[in-house]
Design a protein around this motif. Structure first.
Motif, PDB file in Angstrom:
ATOM      1  N   MET A 558      19.735   4.639  -0.153  1.00  0.00           N
ATOM      2  CA  MET A 558      18.549   3.516  -0.438  1.00  0.00           C
ATOM      3  C   MET A 558      18.348   4.430   1.006  1.00  0.00           C
ATOM      4  SD  MET A 558      16.049   2.191  -0.570  1.00  0.00           S
ATOM      5  CE  MET A 558      16.700   1.067  -1.252  1.00  0.00           C
ATOM      6  N   LEU A 559      16.609   5.067   1.782  1.00  0.00           N
ATOM      7  CA  LEU A 559      16.330   5.842   2.190  1.00  0.00           C
ATOM      8  C   LEU A 559      15.452   5.320   3.059  1.00  0.00           C
ATOM      9  CD1 LEU A 559      15.949   9.278   1.353  1.00  0.00           C
ATOM     10  CD2 LEU A 559      17.721   8.404   2.641  1.00  0.00           C
ATOM     11  N   SER A 564       9.949   6.971  14.290  1.00  0.00           N
ATOM     12  CA  SER A 564      10.121   8.328  13.575  1.00  0.00           C
ATOM     13  C   SER A 564      11.372   8.558  12.991  1.00  0.00           C
ATOM     14  CB  SER A 564       9.839   9.118  14.638  1.00  0.00           C
ATOM     15  OG  SER A 564      10.214   8.292  15.810  1.00  0.00           O
ATOM     16  N   GLU A 565      12.229   7.953  12.544  1.00  0.00           N
ATOM     17  CA  GLU A 565      13.728   8.018  11.827  1.00  0.00           C
ATOM     18  C   GLU A 565      13.583   7.981  11.044  1.00  0.00           C
ATOM     19  OE1 GLU A 565      15.647  10.420  13.369  1.00  0.00           O
ATOM     20  OE2 GLU A 565      14.291  10.113  15.422  1.00  0.00           O
ATOM     21  N   LYS A 566      14.236   8.907  10.398  1.00  0.00           N
ATOM     22  CA  LYS A 566      14.720   8.166   9.299  1.00  0.00           C
ATOM     23  C   LYS A 566      16.078   8.356   8.660  1.00  0.00           C
ATOM     24  CE  LYS A 566      11.147  11.347   6.503  1.00  0.00           C
ATOM     25  NZ  LYS A 566      11.103  12.314   5.536  1.00  0.00           N
ATOM     26  N   TYR A 567      17.024   6.780   7.734  1.00  0.00           N
ATOM     27  CA  TYR A 567      18.033   6.265   7.503  1.00  0.00           C
ATOM     28  C   TYR A 567      18.138   6.007   6.426  1.00  0.00           C
ATOM     29  CZ  TYR A 567      17.628   5.026  13.069  1.00  0.00           C
ATOM     30  OH  TYR A 567      18.005   5.485  13.780  1.00  0.00           O
ATOM     31  N   ASP A 641      10.592   0.944   6.612  1.00  0.00           N
ATOM     32  CA  ASP A 641       9.598   0.590   5.481  1.00  0.00           C
ATOM     33  C   ASP A 641      10.691   1.454   5.060  1.00  0.00           C
ATOM     34  OD1 ASP A 641       7.828   1.070   3.981  1.00  0.00           O
ATOM     35  OD2 ASP A 641       7.122   2.436   4.715  1.00  0.00           O
ATOM     36  N   PHE A 642      10.799   1.225   3.564  1.00  0.00           N
ATOM     37  CA  PHE A 642      11.358   1.811   2.427  1.00  0.00           C
ATOM     38  C   PHE A 642      10.720   3.014   2.079  1.00  0.00           C
ATOM     39  CE2 PHE A 642      11.922  -2.688   1.587  1.00  0.00           C
ATOM     40  CZ  PHE A 642      12.933  -2.668   1.992  1.00  0.00           C
ATOM     41  N   ILE A 643      11.749   4.305   1.755  1.00  0.00           N
ATOM     42  CA  ILE A 643      11.405   5.123   1.685  1.00  0.00           C
ATOM     43  C   ILE A 643      11.917   5.632  -0.385  1.00  0.00           C
ATOM     44  CG2 ILE A 643      11.785   8.082   1.836  1.00  0.00           C
ATOM     45  CD1 ILE A 643      12.102   7.307   5.179  1.00  0.00           C
ATOM     46  N   GLY A 644      13.026   4.846  -0.314  1.00  0.00           N
ATOM     47  CA  GLY A 644      13.372   5.006  -2.122  1.00  0.00           C
ATOM     48  C   GLY A 644      14.121   5.822  -1.520  1.00  0.00           C
ATOM     49  N   GLY A 665      27.979   8.529   9.729  1.00  0.00           N
ATOM     50  CA  GLY A 665      27.831   9.972   8.883  1.00  0.00           C
ATOM     51  C   GLY A 665      26.667  10.558   8.801  1.00  0.00           C
ATOM     52  N   ALA A 666      26.246  11.445   8.691  1.00  0.00           N
ATOM     53  CA  ALA A 666      25.196  12.005   8.653  1.00  0.00           C
ATOM     54  C   ALA A 666      24.652  13.026   7.693  1.00  0.00           C
ATOM     55  CB  ALA A 666      25.005  13.064   9.720  1.00  0.00           C
ATOM     56  N   THR A 667      23.387  13.341   6.916  1.00  0.00           N
ATOM     57  CA  THR A 667      23.100  13.843   5.861  1.00  0.00           C
ATOM     58  C   THR A 667      21.758  15.070   6.145  1.00  0.00           C
ATOM     59  OG1 THR A 667      22.915  14.144   3.286  1.00  0.00           O
ATOM     60  CG2 THR A 667      22.065  12.351   4.642  1.00  0.00           C
ATOM     61  N   ILE A 668      21.217  15.811   5.282  1.00  0.00           N
ATOM     62  CA  ILE A 668      20.667  16.733   5.332  1.00  0.00           C
ATOM     63  C   ILE A 668      19.492  16.253   4.150  1.00  0.00           C
ATOM     64  CG2 ILE A 668      19.744  18.510   5.621  1.00  0.00           C
ATOM     65  CD1 ILE A 668      21.947  19.932   6.301  1.00  0.00           C
ATOM     66  N   LEU A 669      18.592  15.947   4.809  1.00  0.00           N
ATOM     67  CA  LEU A 669      17.170  15.631   3.668  1.00  0.00           C
ATOM     68  C   LEU A 669      16.425  16.571   2.920  1.00  0.00           C
ATOM     69  CD1 LEU A 669      15.595  12.646   5.190  1.00  0.00           C
ATOM     70  CD2 LEU A 669      17.389  12.750   3.302  1.00  0.00           C
TER      71      LEU A 669
END
Length: 685
Positions: A558-559, A564-567, A641-644, A665-669
């Protein structure tokens, strides 16, 4: 349970362990004072014993146990290695290889190893030292004269000489006191195998492996190396008295070539080297109709349906696919913006193909823990019978998947934990009745996903851990001082049982008391990037919990946005999402809580945990939240906020950022941005 389903796996792993045992025993022979080799050898022997017992091959298990007894004395500096001990251990390895070969060809792995066992026991009790010392190297035996070669071998030798290779006759003589002549012959063949090709051996390889020769044998050999160098290398092998190499020319070959009615068929060097050790199944191979014990038709060889792939190649494949996944998401975004039908159809087809490819890539690395769990019922049954205890093993979550690198390593720690639970944890039948418990004890083996981790639990309803006994033993062993021990909480005391060499066993057995137990479990779990802990209540039982990471895997997340950041929050931990009004927030003993499904659960502010500066939830009249779960614990996490939902690739952040709180960890969107992956388990802390 059909153990045949695991026969191929057992054969592969046994061959690996035997190979490691041979290699490390040879290294130890080169430096008998290096105990690091002994530790590696002991671990391999210990694992091989457990595997054999689990599969029901008792002869292998008993022989390995006797070898383990010797190695245990050596690694604890109670016994020094000498030539006799090396010889007996090598002979034991030969017998184990014969047994595995018999199992591979459909047999039961049975062999008469009474002589080897007697020798091993004499080493343990020290009686072998009282035997009269035999003379060291005496006069060199005369090498066999019958070195005839057949026409085929003559042709091979001539072709080799024409291509620039040297043809050599190598005469090898062993010392008169040599006990394991076949093992020394194997070592000679092994050395030659690395430097050329064996054309013929006199006596034949079958006679060598059965020790049907005096003290000398001859090898016809082709190589690029100098004969004197080869002879010197062979002479350096333990218990080789003399090695002589003679360069053969065309005239000498013609003299050797004469008809030989019972000539041994030509073998390659690899066949010769293997035959010098593994020969118990030779007659079965030659005679397909050979029957096993009791006149039954021997089962066909267990064909392996698996191949082994270097894990680095799978890592490379996973990284390449992660790049493809990022581009796929970007293409989907672009096709939506452009709106061309042809582009949309092509991208949709690409998405379907890449989804199928994704499933395959994931399945290459992810393996159900069922492949490990299903080995244990037989083991528990046999151990319970030997301990005269009644026990029921309850397995749950066997379909939970783990990374292959983890699944390959988790078997040994679980074996130790299960044995510990059965041996130390559960009471005897009489003891359970006296304690008012059912006479049959229960061991639970569970696995489940939680966030980016897999938890494996081993729990029993036994006597529990005696904290006072553990405290006293820890002080006695010097693990900590009396003052330090008095300050520990019960949970801290219980976790002392993971200290190296710690054991509360009152007597030594093949199950406990060796110092090979929970410290091994902890070391192995830590090496996998996991953690292990124990909870216990005296009189009620204990629960060991192993936490393992899901590494290099593609998951659905769930993004969410936080300023200003996404998780990304792994969907496996998400129960549901919702909106929380400010007035619905409760205060319980100073902690923020909320009502959820007839219960009250804590509220966690993700912005405060991550210390973000561009989002203040205090300014919000309504807040979005995610309900997460870890076992039977629940919590609500406040986000902006929810992105999806999206499929993401887990990437390690390395050592530099590895200790970031609540981030695993991390991921590339798809848009190229980096999103940190939240570890829900850390939020509960």
């Amino acid at each position: 349970m059909d153990m045949n389903a695991y026969l191929s796996m057992f054969i592969d792993e046994s061959q690996d362990h035997l190979q490691a045992l041979n290699e490390n025993l040879l290294k130890l022979e080169g430096d008998p004072t290096d105990l690091s080799f002994v530790q590696v050898i002991f671990r391999s022997a210990h694992t091989l014993k457990g595997m054999s017992a689990t599969m029901g091959f008792e002869d292998m298990a008993s022989l390995t146990h006797e070898m383990e007894n010797v190695l245990d004395l050596v690694r604890n500096s109670k016994l020094s290695m000498d030539a006799f001990i090396f010889d007996v251990l090598f002979k034991g390895l030969d017998a184990l290889e014969n047994m595995v070969g018999d199992i591979t060809n459909g047999g039961q792995g049975k062999a008469d190893v009474s002589n080897i066992v007697a020798s091993l026991k004499s080493i343990v009790d020290g009686s072998y030292l009282s035997r009269a010392e035999t003379a060291a190297a005496s006069a060199v035996a005369v090498p066999p004269a019958n070195a005839a070669i057949d026409e085929f071998q003559l042709s091979v030798l001539k072709q080799s000489m024409d291509s620039g290779l040297k043809a050599l006759r190598i005469d090898v003589s062993l010392v008169e006191s040599c006990v394991l002549k076949a093992a020394r012959a194997y070592m000679v063949f092994n050395l030659l195998e690395e430097r050329g090709e064996v054309i013929k051996s006199i006596p034949s390889v079958t006679e060598l492996e059965q020790e049907k020769f005096d003290r000398s044998f001859t090898v016809i050999f082709v190589t690029q190396q100098d004969g004197e160098e080869l002879a010197e290398a062979i002479s350096n092998i333990s218990e080789v008295a003399v090695a002589q190499a003679e360069l053969l020319d065309a005239a000498t070959l013609e003299q050797l070539a004469r008809p030989e009615p019972a000539a041994q068929p030509a073998r390659s060097a690899s066949t010769a080297a293997q035959s010098a050790v593994v020969s118990a199944t030779e007659s079965t191979k030659a005679n397909p109709t050979a029957r096993s014990e009791g006149g039954r038709q021997a089962a066909p060889p267990a064909a392996s349906r698996t191949i082994r792939v270097d894990i680095e190649r799978l890592d490379a494949l996973m990284n390449l696919f992660s790049e493809l996944l990022i581009d796929r998401v970007r293409l989907e975004q672009l096709s939506g913006e452009i709106g061309r039908v042809e582009l949309t159809e092509t991208v949709e087809h690409l998405s379907r193909i890449s989804a199928d490819l994704q499933n395959i890539v994931l399945k290459l690395r992810m393996v159900p823990v069922d492949s490990v769990f299903n080995r244990f019922p037989r083991m528990i049954r046999d151990i319970a019978k030997s301990l005269d205890k009644k026990v029921e093993l309850v397995i749950a979550g066997a379909d939970t998947e783990l990374d292959r690198t983890v699944i390959d390593e988790i078997g040994d720690p679980l074996v130790h934990l299960l044995r510990n639970s059965l041996d130390h944890g559960l009471e005897t039948t009489q003891g359970r009745l006296e304690a008012g418990k059912p006479e049959t004890g229960t061991i639970w083996l569970r696995a489940y996903h939680s966030g980016n981790h897999v938890f494996i639990e081993v729990e029993e309803d036994g006597r529990g851990i005696n904290t006072e006994k553990v405290r006293a033993k820890a002080v006695e062993n010097g693990v900590l001082s009396q003052e330090e021990a008095s300050k520990l909480t019960p949970d801290e005391i219980n976790n002392l049982i993971f200290a190296p060499g710690f054991s509360t066993a009152d007597q030594i057995s093949d199950l406990s008391g060796r110092g090979v137990g929970l410290d091994v479990v902890r070391t192995k779990i830590f090496s996998l990037g996991g953690n292990v802990s124990v909870e216990s209540k005296l009189g009620s039982g204990s629960k060991f919990s192993i936490q393992l990471p899901l590494t290099l895997s593609i998951i659905t997340a769930m993004l969410v946005r936080l300023g200003s950041e996404k998780y990304a929050v792994p969907l496996t931990s998400v129960v549901e999402t919702g909106i929380l009004k400010r007035e619905a927030i409760l205060s319980v003993h100073g902690n923020r809580m909320m009502s959820y499904r007839n219960a009250v659960i804590p509220i966690v502010s993700l912005s405060k945990v991550l210390e973000t500066s561009d989002f203040r939830e205090e300014d919000e009249e309504e807040s979005e939240y995610i309900v997460i779960r870890k076992g039977d614990k629940w919590a609500a996490v406040i986000v902006d906020d929810f992105i999806g939902q999206s499929e993401i690739v887990l990437k390690s952040m390395g050592a530099y950022l590895g200790s970031t709180p609540a981030v695993s960890g991390a991921t590339i969107l798809g848009d190229g941005q980096v999103a940190l992956i939240i570890d829900p388990n850390a939020l509960f802390k």
